[in-house]
Design a protein around this motif. Structure first.
Motif, PDB file in Angstrom:
ATOM      1  N   GLY A 485     148.399 -13.668  32.976  1.00  0.00           N
ATOM      2  CA  GLY A 485     148.237 -14.987  32.396  1.00  0.00           C
ATOM      3  C   GLY A 485     146.970 -15.164  31.589  1.00  0.00           C
ATOM      4  O   GLY A 485     146.645 -16.273  31.159  1.00  0.00           O
ATOM      5  N   ARG A 486     146.235 -14.079  31.347  1.00  0.00           N
ATOM      6  CA  ARG A 486     144.956 -14.146  30.634  1.00  0.00           C
ATOM      7  C   ARG A 486     145.133 -13.667  29.200  1.00  0.00           C
ATOM      8  O   ARG A 486     145.626 -12.569  28.960  1.00  0.00           O
ATOM      9  CB  ARG A 486     143.899 -13.300  31.343  1.00  0.00           C
ATOM     10  N   HIS A 487     144.738 -14.499  28.246  1.00  0.00           N
ATOM     11  CA  HIS A 487     144.772 -14.160  26.824  1.00  0.00           C
ATOM     12  C   HIS A 487     143.342 -14.238  26.306  1.00  0.00           C
ATOM     13  O   HIS A 487     142.651 -15.235  26.540  1.00  0.00           O
ATOM     14  CB  HIS A 487     145.671 -15.137  26.065  1.00  0.00           C
ATOM     15  N   PRO A 488     142.851 -13.206  25.593  1.00  0.00           N
ATOM     16  CA  PRO A 488     141.443 -13.222  25.174  1.00  0.00           C
ATOM     17  C   PRO A 488     141.087 -14.368  24.238  1.00  0.00           C
ATOM     18  O   PRO A 488     139.930 -14.789  24.196  1.00  0.00           O
ATOM     19  CB  PRO A 488     141.262 -11.859  24.478  1.00  0.00           C
ATOM     20  N   ASP A 489     142.057 -14.878  23.487  1.00  0.00           N
ATOM     21  CA  ASP A 489     141.770 -15.998  22.583  1.00  0.00           C
ATOM     22  C   ASP A 489     141.779 -17.342  23.292  1.00  0.00           C
ATOM     23  O   ASP A 489     141.297 -18.338  22.745  1.00  0.00           O
ATOM     24  CB  ASP A 489     142.782 -16.020  21.441  1.00  0.00           C
ATOM     25  N   TYR A 490     142.357 -17.388  24.501  1.00  0.00           N
ATOM     26  CA  TYR A 490     142.442 -18.634  25.259  1.00  0.00           C
ATOM     27  C   TYR A 490     142.009 -18.364  26.707  1.00  0.00           C
ATOM     28  O   TYR A 490     142.816 -18.400  27.629  1.00  0.00           O
ATOM     29  CB  TYR A 490     143.859 -19.203  25.216  1.00  0.00           C
ATOM     30  N   PRO A 491     140.729 -18.080  26.922  1.00  0.00           N
ATOM     31  CA  PRO A 491     140.283 -17.615  28.247  1.00  0.00           C
ATOM     32  C   PRO A 491     140.435 -18.648  29.349  1.00  0.00           C
ATOM     33  O   PRO A 491     140.502 -18.289  30.524  1.00  0.00           O
ATOM     34  CB  PRO A 491     138.807 -17.264  28.004  1.00  0.00           C
ATOM     35  N   LEU A 531     156.416  -4.005  29.839  1.00  0.00           N
ATOM     36  CA  LEU A 531     157.713  -4.591  29.531  1.00  0.00           C
ATOM     37  C   LEU A 531     157.675  -5.165  28.118  1.00  0.00           C
ATOM     38  O   LEU A 531     156.618  -5.588  27.633  1.00  0.00           O
ATOM     39  CB  LEU A 531     158.053  -5.701  30.529  1.00  0.00           C
ATOM     40  N   ILE A 532     158.819  -5.199  27.473  1.00  0.00           N
ATOM     41  CA  ILE A 532     158.855  -5.667  26.094  1.00  0.00           C
ATOM     42  C   ILE A 532     158.447  -7.128  25.984  1.00  0.00           C
ATOM     43  O   ILE A 532     157.996  -7.599  24.936  1.00  0.00           O
ATOM     44  CB  ILE A 532     160.265  -5.435  25.492  1.00  0.00           C
ATOM     45  N   THR A 533     158.591  -7.875  27.068  1.00  0.00           N
ATOM     46  CA  THR A 533     158.235  -9.289  27.057  1.00  0.00           C
ATOM     47  C   THR A 533     156.773  -9.540  27.419  1.00  0.00           C
ATOM     48  O   THR A 533     156.335 -10.692  27.429  1.00  0.00           O
ATOM     49  CB  THR A 533     159.123 -10.056  28.051  1.00  0.00           C
ATOM     50  N   THR A 534     156.039  -8.486  27.731  1.00  0.00           N
ATOM     51  CA  THR A 534     154.646  -8.639  28.153  1.00  0.00           C
ATOM     52  C   THR A 534     153.706  -8.360  26.992  1.00  0.00           C
ATOM     53  O   THR A 534     153.825  -7.348  26.308  1.00  0.00           O
ATOM     54  CB  THR A 534     154.317  -7.686  29.315  1.00  0.00           C
ATOM     55  N   GLU A 535     152.774  -9.256  26.779  1.00  0.00           N
ATOM     56  CA  GLU A 535     151.765  -9.115  25.732  1.00  0.00           C
ATOM     57  C   GLU A 535     150.478  -8.623  26.388  1.00  0.00           C
ATOM     58  O   GLU A 535     149.873  -9.341  27.189  1.00  0.00           O
ATOM     59  CB  GLU A 535     151.549 -10.462  25.040  1.00  0.00           C
TER      60      GLU A 535
END
Length: 653
Positions: A485-491, A531-535
């Protein structure tokens, strides 16, 4: 230690196993309160502990080579040695036409272990005119940019700090009187951003393989006749840099009809005739604050790998017996390059021998052989599993490469200077950055420790533990932490489907921030496992500097400087990121314990006074633990520790 040595690594006594099982009862079954031997449940636990003790003992007695073969049957292998990679930049001679640098051309660096040889990975046609100057057109003004003197670099803004359409970077090449056509059909330029801007920065798994859209239309042009100030477009074959926003190569078509001359707009700064190329922003703008900023921008660059190619090498004569082994003269051996030839006594040549992992699937007539890359040995079958070379046949390696390992990583920037293969027209070679990516063969103890986790996640990466296992298995990674659930642009926002893997480099530098090349290597591995759905993103953790200022009162007879240095070493060890967990809070009590050194039988340090703790320069309350985020690690700064005699004891002397 040899692979067939017997070493019980898993032995645990019955009492230890039983105690661990019993201590888990309150957590998993709070209603179970009878721990007496008469309880049937306790009897079952004792039975399981007894069986586990025997199984563990037997596993500990399994020869290490057998353990490795069991793992291979499950699809697990020791990580083979990997060669380091380096980027090389060539300077042509001013009075000679340079020849094409072929793939496999060798260049060397001097290291403590001896010469480290690198081979170019592809052929390179050089621009025969040396780059003599770079000029930046920005804000309506043309300014000269300093050319780097490798390995020294001078970061600059190639298109200005706030580039707009029309801004450009001009490249002036000095004419070569012996080369009237200095530009090849395909030119190659290398752009590198400052390491401080790229090391540790987040990268997305899979992004390097996708065609990214550049933020601006950046065109390449040349001046056929500089005096007329007219420009013609050049074809861009490939741009790894995505309009100078990333590290990489730019392949551009070379101009065919071009003359040296003086460019009117730059005549005052460069009055002598030169060949002129330029990069110009045709349309659009870079995002605010994202203007390209480069360490260097140079032509005539290519990758090289820490391997050495050898020609035909005689290995020996077949005895006609089963399971023969032959040694190559150098190791480790690159498995993908090895070609074996068998010359029969009749003179017939057999070049169709095939490298296999093992002989289990080999038939008696199959021309198969095995390679131990780390040991540099090849072996043949026993006549039932794999063909035995005929007696008297000569065994030879037709072509093979050797090298690689962690030793290549010791090559620092500017260390590659020796041209092992002399090529006409080349004045010198240099590497602007240190070599990276080399790794020795995986240690068997490390393999045994990681094998269970790898087996659980071999098919892919789904859980956070899966991502951490795959990332930690890559050479150069000390440890990893995955946060879902962690995105570097939205920490501060939970982003479904996003995973960020934070990695710590296996280095002695502080903080151990991973390089852009290491992060890119982890991205390539995780992209195949996700997985293909995982960023998936890979980045460095947040490193928090902890600095301590303190006064130690010590025994009057102690060596004060040595006591202070020893205290600094203990604090550094406590704060070492390699020894701490991600998100592990720092207790001031632990700092007091390290300073007091309770294990010292002489009690040299009597007390600790005036302890001050700084976290990234901010003073902390020593009465409370220092909170650390889940994606962060502390590391030691430059402490100020002073040792003074204890006044209570000093006055009694």
């Amino acid at each position: 230690m040899p692979l067939n040595a017997r070493e019980p690594k898993f032995d645990r006594p019955f009492e230890e196993i039983f105690r661990e099982l019993r201590e888990r009862i309150p957590r998993y079954n709070p209603q179970w309160t009878n721990f007496n031997d008469s309880d049937p449940g306790i009897t079952l636990l004792q039975l399981f502990a007894w069986l586990a003790e025997m199984n563990l003992h037997r596993m500990g007695e399994v020869p290490r080579k057998t353990y490795l073969k069991f793992a291979q049957l499950l699809g697990l292998e020791l990580h083979a040695p990997r060669p380091a990679t380096v980027r090389l930049v060539f300077t042509p001679k001013p009075s000679e036409r340079p020849r094409t640098i072929p793939a496999g051309a060798r260049y060397a660096a001097r290291a403590e272990s001896g010469n480290v040889v690198f081979e170019t990975t592809q052929a390179l046609d050089l621009i025969g005119a040396a780059l003599a100057g770079m000029f930046v057109l920005a804000d309506g003004t043309i300014r000269r940019a300093e050319l780097p003197t490798l390995p020294e670099v001078a970061p600059f803004w190639p298109l200005g700090r706030n580039p707009v359409a029309g801004d450009a970077l001009y490249l002036a090449f000095k004419p070569n009187p012996n080369n009237q056509q200095p530009f090849p059909l395909r030119m190659r330029f290398l752009a590198l951003r400052p390491a401080a801007d790229t090391d540790g920065a987040a990268q997305r798994a899979g992004a390097p393989e996708r065609a990214l859209v550049p933020p601006v239309d950046l065109v390449w042009e040349y001046a056929p006749n500089p005096a007329q100030d007219n420009w013609e477009r050049l074809i861009v074959f490939h741009d790894d840099t995505v309009a100078l926003t990333r590290d990489g190569y730019i392949d551009v078509a070379g101009p065919r009809e071009i003359e040296p001359g003086v460019l009117p707009a730059i005549a005052a700064q460069l009055p002598a005739p030169h060949y002129w190329l330029r990069l110009r922003i045709d349309q659009n703008n870079y995002p605010q604050g994202r203007a390209p900023y480069l360490d260097l921008f140079l032509p005539n660059a290519v990758d090289a790998v820490n391997l050495t190619t050898e020609g035909r090498t005689e290995l020996g004569e077949s005895s006609g017996r089963a399971e023969q082994t032959f040694l190559l003269p150098r190791r480790p051996v690159d498995a993908g390059s090895l070609r074996i030839e068998v010359t029969l006594a009749s003179g017939a040549l057999e070049a169709d021998w095939l490298l296999v992992e093992d002989f289990f699937a080999s038939k008696k007539d199959d021309k198969h052989f095995m390679l131990n890359a780390a040991a540099g040995s090849i072996s043949f079958g026993d006549g039932a599993l794999g063909l035995i070379p005929a007696a008297g046949a000569r065994i030879a390696a037709a072509v093979w490469r050797h090298g690689g390992g962690a030793a290549g990583n010791a090559v620092m920037a500017g260390a590659v200077k020796t041209m092992v293969d002399q090529i006409a027209g080349i004045e010198k070679v240099a590497n602007p950055r240190a070599a990276t990516g080399g790794a020795d063969e995986q240690d068997l103890d490390d393999f045994i420790r990681k094998a269970p986790g790898q087996l659980r996640s071999e098919r892919g990466a789904v859980t956070a533990n899966d991502f951490e296992l795959h990332a930690s298995a890559i050479g150069g990674v000390r440890k990893a932490r995955a946060l879902g659930g962690r995105h570097p642009d939205y920490p501060d926002v939970e982003v479904p489907g996003a995973v960020t893997v934070f990695i710590v480099a296996d280095t002695t530098r502080m903080p151990p921030r991973p390089s852009a090349e290491l992060i890119r290597s982890v991205c390539r591995v995780l992209d195949k496992k996700r997985l293909i759905t995982t960023e998936v993103y890979v980045a460095a953790p947040l490193f928090l500097e902890v600095r301590v200022e303190v006064r130690l009162l010590v025994a009057p007879e102690a060596a004060f400087d040595q006591v202070a240095l020893a205290a600094i070493e203990r604090i550094d060890l406590l704060l070492n990121p390699a020894r701490r967990g991600f998100g592990e809070d720092l207790s001031p009590a632990a700092l007091y314990a390290a300073l007091l050194r309770p294990d010292d039988p002489d009690q040299t340090v009597r007390s600790v006074e005036n302890l001050v703790i700084y976290l990234d320069g901010q003073q902390q309350d020593v009465r409370r633990p220092i909170k650390v985020r889940p994606d962060a690690l502390v590391y030691p700064g430059k402490h100020l520790i002073v040792a003074r005699p204890d006044p209570d004891e000093w006055g009694t002397q």
